[in-house]
Design an enzyme around this catalytic site. Structure first.
Site, PDB file in Angstrom:
ATOM      1  N   CYS A  76      23.948   3.959   6.644  1.00 19.37           N
ATOM      2  CA  CYS A  76      23.605   5.015   5.671  1.00 19.37           C
ATOM      3  C   CYS A  76      22.421   4.854   4.770  1.00 19.37           C
ATOM      4  CB  CYS A  76      24.754   5.653   5.056  1.00 19.37           C
ATOM      5  SG  CYS A  76      26.248   5.919   6.130  1.00 19.37           S
ATOM      6  N   ASP A 127      31.412   5.640   3.419  1.00 19.48           N
ATOM      7  CA  ASP A 127      32.843   6.233   3.672  1.00 19.48           C
ATOM      8  C   ASP A 127      33.247   5.633   5.069  1.00 19.48           C
ATOM      9  OD1 ASP A 127      31.606   8.107   1.839  1.00 19.48           O
ATOM     10  OD2 ASP A 127      33.715   8.464   1.625  1.00 19.48           O
ATOM     11  N   CYS A 155      26.014  10.259   8.595  1.00 16.33           N
ATOM     12  CA  CYS A 155      26.748  10.995   9.801  1.00 16.33           C
ATOM     13  C   CYS A 155      25.802  11.950   9.960  1.00 16.33           C
ATOM     14  CB  CYS A 155      27.836  11.320   9.161  1.00 16.33           C
ATOM     15  SG  CYS A 155      28.903   9.770   8.973  1.00 16.33           S
ATOM     16  N   GLU A 174      39.906   9.710   1.371  1.00 16.95           N
ATOM     17  CA  GLU A 174      39.845  10.963   2.255  1.00 16.95           C
ATOM     18  C   GLU A 174      40.780  10.690   3.509  1.00 16.95           C
ATOM     19  OE1 GLU A 174      34.700  12.049   1.690  1.00 16.95           O
ATOM     20  OE2 GLU A 174      35.378  10.621   3.358  1.00 16.95           O
ATOM     21  N   SER A 214      36.978  14.169   4.391  1.00 15.53           N
ATOM     22  CA  SER A 214      35.394  13.992   4.750  1.00 15.53           C
ATOM     23  C   SER A 214      34.971  15.175   5.558  1.00 15.53           C
ATOM     24  CB  SER A 214      35.531  12.873   6.080  1.00 15.53           C
ATOM     25  OG  SER A 214      34.348  13.019   6.768  1.00 15.53           O
TER      26      SER A 214
HETATM   27 FE1  FES Z   1      27.577   7.377   5.463  1.00 16.51          FE
HETATM   28 FE2  FES Z   1      28.969   9.231   6.902  1.00 16.51          FE
HETATM   29  S1  FES Z   1      29.576   7.349   6.274  1.00 16.51           S
HETATM   30  S2  FES Z   1      27.008   9.540   5.709  1.00 16.51           S
END
Ligand code: FES
Length: 589
Positions: free
Chosen positions: A64, A96, A216, A479, A505
């Site tokens: 990310c 995440d 994501c 989450e 999430s």
């Molecule tokens: Fe980083 Fe989904 S884990 S945007």
């Protein structure tokens, strides 16, 4: 720009803009001994008007934010070429995907304010006078505008980009084309665990789902926040949807490079026009951001982050205000998790401006607000193609024939289980019979719930209650995405509801209620629910209730004892639990 579009800060600033701006950077620029020791040429630095913080939540640990260092270097070069000095300021970047379902999941939400604090601190401590903040994964995206709002120093946000989608040649995924995202992989993993697909299919998905870096890749929380930032006017148009790269071995995407150059040019024009963040982040801009997030089918996390951002921007905004704006907005965009497409599909037909144009033309947006282009939102959208001009496509739908009518995405509910509030996510679906009613299946942790789902102990019609996972009880409100993925992967998503004082999430979809406030660990009535109680979710009445009398509820709470905080004194999470507000107020500290 009219006078009433300027902030009080700006109106009271009687100095020439160049002088006020240049003066602010003098403490760093004139400290010759320190400059020399750090490798700067004091003479060269002396003439630079802009001392620009480059907020860089960089890590090589995950996809990310692993492109942030490259972007920060390009920004430094572009600023240098424009006669300014970029100063890189670091901050953590919690993924995440790396933390969900682990004991460290709470660090995700905790990191939001921490990231903002780091950038604010570096910016002020280095005496910079402008800022470009690079965003990224969910909480980084949420934090990116916060130091700009707090300091009100000239600046904008730049998005490192989302993940390119993938494809495979076997069903049910082949028919989705080149639109597979991490959600497809996560649900496939749950399906494989349940014996519904073969291990070889899962391994093929794993190799093909994400060719390179980026957040994501659909309407999950990171892209929700990038869209909110562009809609708010704090990111350049078409900046919320680009892919991060071409594949893991490539350089960053050309569209990101173009945004780097354009962001530096935009910063110069903001300084020239004396447009500061709070001139842009007005109440109207927040309403635009809410409208766009609902039209896109954004994540429930938008509630937490908009409330926190509004606090930092000095804008009066409540959870009920977000509901009041959002409930009027139809769902227009057909992206995952509610639709089939990946974010890059939207980018390729023109990105967020196409959606915003449709909303503006139909009276859903305030067109007169300022943006970081130095122009109003309406001016930015004047030459953007309409949906009709975008050609044949089923990614963005018109207001007259939306993916789902207004009031079918996220709703704020209240009731005897959520005296402050909670948020229901339906993502365009409606409940059969107008409500969901079922027996409570009560769990005190995500891990215990996961075990029960995987053991086949959850039945159609159940209402799973996961409590003590709120901001305090969960040491950062983790989450519950592993649970929603398991429900989807096992074919239970349409038949089992999940309610929690934790959060979800953007990947999560189903019949989901999160953010129940007050949370169990602070004596919220969710603490009183017992196995088998009847829980009723009613989106029309906007209520979440347990069918027991007020007297019974009170009796049960008489025996309630606050659980001990499980974080060691002095740790980030222990400080967070001492300071954090409920989700109803955005979990601000
Ligand atoms: Fe980083 Fe989904 S884990 S945007």
């Amino acid at each position: 720009m009219s006078d009433n579009q300027k902030s009080d800060n700006q109106k009271s600033d009687s100095r020439k803009p160049e002088d006020a701006f240049t003066q602010q950077g003098r403490y760093w620029r004139n400290n010759r001994v320190e400059l020399r020791a750090a490798g700067f040429d004091p003479q060269a630095v002396r003439s630079k008007p802009g001392i620009v913080t480059i907020g860089s939540p960089y890590t090589n640990a995950h996809r990310c934010n692993n492109r942030v260092r490259r972007i920060a270097d390009l920004l430094t070069d572009a600023l240098d070429a424009s006669g300014h000095q970029g100063l890189i300021v670091g901050a953590p970047a919690v993924s995440d995907a790396v933390t969900q379902g682990t004991p460290n999941a709470g660090y995700s939400l905790v990191s939001r304010d921490l990231i903002a604090d780091c950038i604010e601190t570096g910016h002020r401590a280095h005496h910079a006078n402008a800022m470009i903040v690079i965003s990224g994964c969910d909480k980084v995206g949420a934090a990116a505008m916060m130091p700009l709002a707090r300091t009100n120093d000239y600046g904008l946000v730049l998005y490192p980009g989302t993940s390119s989608p993938g494809s495979v040649d076997f069903e049910p995924w082949a028919s989705k084309g080149n639109n597979l995202t991490i959600m497809d992989y996560a649900e496939a993993r749950a399906a494989q665990q349940a014996g519904r697909i073969e291990l070889l299919e899962l391994e093929t998905l794993e190799k093909n789902i994400m060719p390179g870096s980026g957040t994501c890749g659909a309407m999950f929380t990171a892209n929700t926040m990038s869209c909110i930032t562009e809609a708010m006017g704090m990111m350049l148009p078409h900046g919320a949807s680009h892919p991060a790269d071409y594949d893991a071995a490539s350089d960053i995407h050309d569209d990101v490079k173009a945004q780097v150059q354009a962001s530096v040019a935009a910063l110069e024009s903001l300084i020239r026009l004396r447009i500061r963040p709070r001139d842009i982040m007005t109440r109207k801009a927040f309403e635009n951001a809410i409208t766009v997030a609902y039209a896109m089918g954004g994540s429930t996390n938008l509630y937490l982050h908009l409330l926190a951002l509004a606090r930092d921007a000095g804008v009066d905004l409540t959870i009920d205000d977000i509901q009041a704006v959002g409930e009027k907005v139809p769902l227009l965009v057909n992206l995952q998790p509610h639709g089939p497409y990946a974010m890059v599909a939207l980018h390729e037909i023109g990105g967020l401006p196409v959606v915003m144009k449709e909303l503006l033309d139909n009276g859903f947006l305030h067109g007169d607000v300022l943006t970081v282009t130095g122009q109003t939102l309406a001016e930015n959208l004047a030459d953007v193609k309409t949906i009709a001009e975008a050609g044949e496509q089923d990614i963005v739908f018109p207001v007259t024939a939306p993916v789902a009518p207004a009031n079918n995405h996220i709703s704020v509910l209240k009731g005897n289980l959520a005296p402050e509030s909670c948020v229901l996510k339906l993502s365009g679906k409606t409940l059969q019979n107008g409500e969901f009613r079922g027996p409570a299946r009560v769990f005190e942790s995500e891990a215990a719930t996961l075990e029960a789902i995987q053991a086949g102990q959850i039945n159609k019609g159940d209402v799973i209650v996961v409590r003590n996972v709120g901001p305090v009880g969960g040491l950062g409100m983790p989450e519950m995405v592993m649970l929603t993925i398991q429900l989807q992967g096992r074919g239970l998503g349409a038949d089992v509801a999940l309610i929690t004082d934790g959060r979800f999430s953007g990947v999560s979809h189903g019949i989901l209620i999160g953010h129940i406030s007050p949370e169990a660990a602070r004596g919220g009535p969710i603490a009183a629910v017992t196995e088998g109680d009847t829980i009723v979710i009613n989106p029309q009445k906007r209520t979440l209730n347990v069918e027991i009398s007020a007297e019974e509820l009170n009796n049960r709470m008489k025996d309630w004892v606050a659980p001990a905080v499980a974080a060691a004194p002095g740790t980030v999470r222990e400080k967070f639990t001492r300071l954090v507000s409920s989700a109803h107020f955005g979990c601000v500290q």
